[in-house]
Design an enzyme around this catalytic site. Structure first.
Site, PDB file in Angstrom:
ATOM      1  N   ARG A   2       0.923 -40.633 -72.289  1.00  0.00           N
ATOM      2  CA  ARG A   2       1.322 -41.054 -73.633  1.00  0.00           C
ATOM      3  C   ARG A   2       1.579 -42.560 -73.547  1.00  0.00           C
ATOM      4  O   ARG A   2       2.091 -43.043 -72.532  1.00  0.00           O
ATOM      5  CB  ARG A   2       2.636 -40.384 -74.051  1.00  0.00           C
ATOM      6  CG  ARG A   2       2.574 -38.895 -74.146  1.00  0.00           C
ATOM      7  CD  ARG A   2       2.301 -38.463 -75.575  1.00  0.00           C
ATOM      8  NE  ARG A   2       2.468 -37.031 -75.726  1.00  0.00           N
ATOM      9  CZ  ARG A   2       1.552 -36.129 -75.390  1.00  0.00           C
ATOM     10  NH1 ARG A   2       0.417 -36.505 -74.855  1.00  0.00           N
ATOM     11  NH2 ARG A   2       1.787 -34.833 -75.573  1.00  0.00           N
ATOM     12  N   LYS A   7       7.283 -46.363 -71.033  1.00  0.00           N
ATOM     13  CA  LYS A   7       8.586 -46.872 -71.454  1.00  0.00           C
ATOM     14  C   LYS A   7       9.620 -46.750 -70.343  1.00  0.00           C
ATOM     15  O   LYS A   7       9.593 -45.796 -69.560  1.00  0.00           O
ATOM     16  CB  LYS A   7       9.005 -45.974 -72.650  1.00  0.00           C
ATOM     17  CG  LYS A   7      10.135 -46.473 -73.451  1.00  0.00           C
ATOM     18  CD  LYS A   7       9.727 -47.531 -74.450  1.00  0.00           C
ATOM     19  CE  LYS A   7      10.921 -48.176 -75.098  1.00  0.00           C
ATOM     20  NZ  LYS A   7      11.581 -49.134 -74.207  1.00  0.00           N
ATOM     21  N   ASP A  48      11.023 -34.790 -75.972  1.00  0.00           N
ATOM     22  CA  ASP A  48       9.923 -34.974 -76.933  1.00  0.00           C
ATOM     23  C   ASP A  48       9.815 -36.396 -77.469  1.00  0.00           C
ATOM     24  O   ASP A  48       9.656 -36.592 -78.680  1.00  0.00           O
ATOM     25  CB  ASP A  48      10.061 -33.989 -78.105  1.00  0.00           C
ATOM     26  CG  ASP A  48       9.486 -32.633 -77.757  1.00  0.00           C
ATOM     27  OD1 ASP A  48       8.567 -32.594 -76.921  1.00  0.00           O
ATOM     28  OD2 ASP A  48       9.972 -31.632 -78.301  1.00  0.00           O
ATOM     29  N   LYS A  99       9.365 -48.303 -65.225  1.00  0.00           N
ATOM     30  CA  LYS A  99      10.659 -48.918 -64.909  1.00  0.00           C
ATOM     31  C   LYS A  99      10.440 -50.259 -64.237  1.00  0.00           C
ATOM     32  O   LYS A  99       9.438 -50.453 -63.550  1.00  0.00           O
ATOM     33  CB  LYS A  99      11.462 -48.009 -63.952  1.00  0.00           C
ATOM     34  CG  LYS A  99      12.942 -48.260 -63.960  1.00  0.00           C
ATOM     35  CD  LYS A  99      13.571 -47.662 -65.193  1.00  0.00           C
ATOM     36  CE  LYS A  99      15.055 -47.637 -65.151  1.00  0.00           C
ATOM     37  NZ  LYS A  99      15.595 -46.620 -66.040  1.00  0.00           N
ATOM     38  N   SER A 156      15.527 -45.862 -78.382  1.00  0.00           N
ATOM     39  CA  SER A 156      14.477 -46.874 -78.215  1.00  0.00           C
ATOM     40  C   SER A 156      13.231 -46.458 -78.991  1.00  0.00           C
ATOM     41  O   SER A 156      12.539 -47.282 -79.595  1.00  0.00           O
ATOM     42  CB  SER A 156      14.097 -47.012 -76.737  1.00  0.00           C
ATOM     43  OG  SER A 156      14.971 -47.887 -76.089  1.00  0.00           O
TER      44      SER A 156
HETATM   45  N1  GLU Z   1      17.028 -47.752 -69.208  1.00  0.00           N
HETATM   46  C1  GLU Z   1      17.196 -46.613 -70.048  1.00  0.00           C
HETATM   47  C2  GLU Z   1      16.855 -45.343 -69.289  1.00  0.00           C
HETATM   48  O1  GLU Z   1      16.879 -45.317 -68.084  1.00  0.00           O
HETATM   49  C3  GLU Z   1      16.483 -46.753 -71.361  1.00  0.00           C
HETATM   50  C4  GLU Z   1      14.991 -46.829 -71.305  1.00  0.00           C
HETATM   51  C5  GLU Z   1      14.352 -47.151 -72.642  1.00  0.00           C
HETATM   52  O2  GLU Z   1      15.035 -47.205 -73.638  1.00  0.00           O
HETATM   53  O3  GLU Z   1      13.131 -47.326 -72.643  1.00  0.00           O
HETATM   54  O4  GLU Z   1      16.640 -44.306 -69.832  1.00  0.00           O
END
Ligand code: GLU
Length: 475
Positions: free
Chosen positions: A70, A74, A103, A110, A367
């Site tokens: 997908r 993120k 979902d 990361k 987010s």
């Molecule tokens: N750093 C956060 C996590 O580990 C947020 C990640 C985000 O919002 O993309 O879930």
């Protein structure tokens, strides 16, 4: 030799892999698909120079993209004095599974920068962040539709605003530039409720757990949340918000808060906001008048309590201390706080663990909302809020006319008020957390091969991810 191998401590990444493999076994996934799901798709390491106080300093950063099934992929970027490729890969993998469980239609990613942020001024951090962003852009690791970072340990709104601004300067023609990163300040395209989101999500998880009588009974507990005794490790953004909301809104009593240089205890409960204020001022819990401070931080994890919430670093509960844990319920607000071996020991001791891969998903859920807001270029609630107010007023008028009675003032506001962005964000977050809890709980309850929440959560994630691999085919 074999014995040595056995005794060797597993890396963070290996810990995650072992936990995932347990779920793969339940699902009887074929080895090829398993490998496709588990491996980290790409990893970027950059080294770049920045001139700090007249001297050139070299910085090292990583960005791991675990999955692309997908898009965008993120996950946050952490700034820490101890961070390495293994850790970034493990955290990227957790993001893949996390998004699938709640979902959120994103892949997992990361980033990390090896730095002690406390050693640099605001301007220096800005220079370093902008330079790191440039590296990510140049290598194709930052874009609104492809790779979207967010805050993590050591980073926050400020860094996200610098990242967005640097991207905008490089790609001024990209109308969707604000969507290249989430967790921005509201004035720069951020969403209300993002800062509190992960902690708020932890609260929603715990609330949902205690709403479910079967779940409470299975954990050997009883009653509701009110007056439950809790211990939390870490009072950073996640720990602070989780503890604040649970204590102020659910009556949970925090009898111990652990920091890296000591712990504060108070059997009557600690005022979380006061302790946080003290920490902001002094950067330590030492000298806090609302509890007793002592330097032995680690023993805090072993205190007799109902809920233990590790909200700091990975690998805090290990084979060294797992046997001494007395909590009945562990709520993993941090990423990877319990190692694979410790997890096995705790399972034998009938300690219930609500796993990180689900519990701390609140951040990425909000987010997701922020990203949608950025792409649609409109604040949530802007079109409906006043319309809802008008309808609410009409209902009230009709009710009063039909009954001949006046609705008391204190009800009126609730009925009439239209939802604003924060209401909608919290509602969407609560809904996502509750749905995921019920899916995980049902999977655990109905499948005899699954004995813990973590495996149930991974089973759900892997089922969804493998379906997407199989449906699309691998080419
Ligand atoms: N750093 C956060 C996590 O580990 C947020 C990640 C985000 O919002 O993309 O879930």
């Amino acid at each position: 030799m074999n014995q040595n191998k056995k005794n060797k401590k597993l890396s963070f990444n290996q810990n995650v892999e072992r936990m995932v493999e347990k779920a793969m076994k339940v699902l009887e996934i074929d080895p090829g698909t398993a490998a496709a799901i588990q491996s980290c798709n790409s990893i970027l390491q950059v080294k770049f120079p920045v001139k700090i106080r007249g001297q050139i300093e070299m910085f090292t950063g990583w960005r791991a993209v675990h999955s692309n099934h997908r898009l965008p992929s993120k996950g946050g970027i952490r700034y820490a004095p101890v961070v390495n490729q293994d850790e970034v890969e493990a955290l990227a993998a957790l993001m893949t599974y996390k998004c699938a469980i709640v979902d959120v239609p994103f892949g997992g990613s990361k980033g990390g920068l090896l730095i002690d942020p406390s050693k640099y001024s605001r301007d220096e951090l800005q220079q370093i962040t902008r330079r790191f962003t440039l590296e990510l852009c140049r290598k194709g690791f930052l874009s609104p539709f492809y790779r979207v970072p967010a805050p993590d340990m050591g980073t926050g709104q400020r860094e996200m605003a610098w990242i967005a601004d640097t991207y905008k300067h490089l790609f001024p023609e990209d109308i969707n530039y604000t969507a290249c990163v989430t967790g921005k300040p509201v004035e720069h395209g951020g969403i209300r409720g993002r800062v509190e989101a992960t902690g708020r999500g932890v609260q929603y998880v715990v609330q949902e757990f205690f709403r479910n009588e079967d779940a409470v009974k299975r954990a050997g507990m009883s009653g509701g949340l009110d007056c439950k005794r809790a211990v939390i490790q870490g009072l950073g953004n996640v720990g602070f918000h989780a503890a604040k909301f649970l204590s102020e809104e659910n009556g949970v009593k925090f009898i111990c808060v652990i920091d890296w240089d000591g712990k504060v205890t108070n059997s009557d409960g600690i005022n979380i906001q006061d302790l946080r204020n003290h920490w902001i001022k002094h950067k330590t819990f030492r000298g806090f008048s609302g509890g007793v401070f002592d330097e032995d931080s680690v023993s805090g994890l072993e205190m007799d309590c109902d809920l233990l919430i590790p909200a700091a670093l990975e690998s805090q509960i290990t084979i060294e201390n797992a046997d001494r844990i007395k909590a009945k319920l562990i709520v993993e607000a941090a990423n990877g706080p319990v190692t694979y071996e410790a997890d096995k020991i705790l399972l034998k001791k009938n300690v219930t663990i609500l796993p990180d891969v689900y519990v701390n998903a609140g951040g990425v859920i909000v987010s997701y909302f922020e990203w949608i807001r950025n792409l649609s270029h409109i604040r949530f609630g802007r079109m409906q809020r006043r319309y809802e107010e008008v309808r609410g007023n009409s209902y009230l008028n009709a009710l009063e006319t039909l009954t001949g009675k006046t609705v008391p003032e204190h009800f009126k506001n609730d009925v009439v008020r239209g939802a604003d962005e924060l209401d909608l964000v919290r509602s969407g977050l609560d809904d996502s957390m509750r749905n995921a809890f019920n899916e995980i709980f049902t999977t655990l309850r109905d499948d005899d091969r699954i004995e813990d929440y973590r495996t149930a959560a991974f089973v759900i994630a892997i089922r969804k991810i493998s379906r997407s691999y199989l449906d699309l085919g691998i080419y």
